[in-house]
Write a protein that holds these residues in place. Structure first.
Motif, PDB file in Angstrom:
ATOM      1  N   MET A   1       3.583  24.640  31.892  1.00  0.00           N
ATOM      2  CA  MET A   1       3.181  25.398  30.728  1.00  0.00           C
ATOM      3  C   MET A   1       3.733  26.822  30.783  1.00  0.00           C
ATOM      4  O   MET A   1       4.149  27.364  29.768  1.00  0.00           O
ATOM      5  N   ALA A   2       3.693  27.407  31.967  1.00  0.00           N
ATOM      6  CA  ALA A   2       4.214  28.766  32.108  1.00  0.00           C
ATOM      7  C   ALA A   2       5.714  28.810  31.830  1.00  0.00           C
ATOM      8  O   ALA A   2       6.221  29.792  31.272  1.00  0.00           O
ATOM      9  N   ALA A   6       7.419  31.082  28.961  1.00  0.00           N
ATOM     10  CA  ALA A   6       8.496  32.023  29.279  1.00  0.00           C
ATOM     11  C   ALA A   6       9.759  31.719  28.480  1.00  0.00           C
ATOM     12  O   ALA A   6      10.447  32.630  28.013  1.00  0.00           O
ATOM     13  N   ALA A   7      10.061  30.432  28.317  1.00  0.00           N
ATOM     14  CA  ALA A   7      11.255  30.054  27.559  1.00  0.00           C
ATOM     15  C   ALA A   7      11.130  30.475  26.099  1.00  0.00           C
ATOM     16  O   ALA A   7      12.093  30.961  25.498  1.00  0.00           O
ATOM     17  N   GLN A   8       9.946  30.300  25.520  1.00  0.00           N
ATOM     18  CA  GLN A   8       9.776  30.679  24.122  1.00  0.00           C
ATOM     19  C   GLN A   8       9.683  32.192  23.949  1.00  0.00           C
ATOM     20  O   GLN A   8      10.115  32.723  22.930  1.00  0.00           O
ATOM     21  N   ALA A   9       9.143  32.882  24.927  1.00  0.00           N
ATOM     22  CA  ALA A   9       9.027  34.338  24.826  1.00  0.00           C
ATOM     23  C   ALA A   9      10.383  35.027  24.938  1.00  0.00           C
ATOM     24  O   ALA A   9      10.550  36.140  24.445  1.00  0.00           O
ATOM     25  N   THR A  10      11.338  34.373  25.568  1.00  0.00           N
ATOM     26  CA  THR A  10      12.657  34.988  25.731  1.00  0.00           C
ATOM     27  C   THR A  10      13.695  34.401  24.776  1.00  0.00           C
ATOM     28  O   THR A  10      14.888  34.700  24.921  1.00  0.00           O
ATOM     29  N   PHE A  62       3.801  18.963  19.615  1.00  0.00           N
ATOM     30  CA  PHE A  62       2.545  19.667  19.367  1.00  0.00           C
ATOM     31  C   PHE A  62       2.347  20.811  20.363  1.00  0.00           C
ATOM     32  O   PHE A  62       1.949  21.914  19.987  1.00  0.00           O
ATOM     33  N   THR A  63       2.653  20.581  21.624  1.00  0.00           N
ATOM     34  CA  THR A  63       2.525  21.620  22.648  1.00  0.00           C
ATOM     35  C   THR A  63       3.514  22.756  22.398  1.00  0.00           C
ATOM     36  O   THR A  63       3.169  23.935  22.540  1.00  0.00           O
ATOM     37  N   GLN A  64       4.719  22.412  22.017  1.00  0.00           N
ATOM     38  CA  GLN A  64       5.714  23.440  21.739  1.00  0.00           C
ATOM     39  C   GLN A  64       5.302  24.299  20.543  1.00  0.00           C
ATOM     40  O   GLN A  64       5.477  25.520  20.557  1.00  0.00           O
ATOM     41  N   VAL A  65       4.749  23.677  19.514  1.00  0.00           N
ATOM     42  CA  VAL A  65       4.331  24.424  18.324  1.00  0.00           C
ATOM     43  C   VAL A  65       3.157  25.341  18.655  1.00  0.00           C
ATOM     44  O   VAL A  65       3.135  26.512  18.253  1.00  0.00           O
ATOM     45  N   LEU A  66       2.159  24.837  19.389  1.00  0.00           N
ATOM     46  CA  LEU A  66       1.009  25.672  19.743  1.00  0.00           C
ATOM     47  C   LEU A  66       1.419  26.853  20.630  1.00  0.00           C
ATOM     48  O   LEU A  66       0.947  27.977  20.430  1.00  0.00           O
ATOM     49  N   THR A  67       2.303  26.598  21.569  1.00  0.00           N
ATOM     50  CA  THR A  67       2.793  27.688  22.415  1.00  0.00           C
ATOM     51  C   THR A  67       3.613  28.676  21.581  1.00  0.00           C
ATOM     52  O   THR A  67       3.498  29.888  21.766  1.00  0.00           O
ATOM     53  N   GLY A  68       4.395  28.164  20.665  1.00  0.00           N
ATOM     54  CA  GLY A  68       5.162  29.030  19.777  1.00  0.00           C
ATOM     55  C   GLY A  68       4.265  29.896  18.910  1.00  0.00           C
ATOM     56  O   GLY A  68       4.552  31.070  18.674  1.00  0.00           O
TER      57      GLY A  68
END
Length: 90
Positions: A1-2, A6-10, A62-68
């Protein structure tokens, strides 16, 4: 998850879209307000990046969208705070 966070934040594409969203919302604030355009734009950016296949992450959509959504909310909060500080100093 981390790693996903990190991938989406950068992600430079995400950051560019959110900067453009914030600038557009600030410019159109007298006509459309701020809350609805920012919320709709944050959801759009969170959904469009995984759906277009811009990343090849193994996590479910779904996980990618929620993290996004979480990353988008954090970036928009930082952008609005910076805008408020700039306006207060001016």
């Amino acid at each position: 998850m981390a790693d996903l966070l990190a991938a989406q934040a950068t992600d430079v594409f995400r950051i560019g879209l959110l900067i453009a969203l914030l600038l557009t919302a600030l410019r159109n604030r007298p006509v459309t307000g701020m809350l609805l355009p920012l919320a709709a734009g944050a959801v759009f950016v969170a959904v469009i990046i995984p759906l277009t296949g811009a990343t090849t992450r193994p996590e479910p959509l779904f996980t990618q969208v929620l993290t996004g959504l979480a990353v988008n909310a954090a970036y928009l909060a930082i952008g609005l705070a910076a805008w408020s500080l700039w306006r207060a100093r001016r």
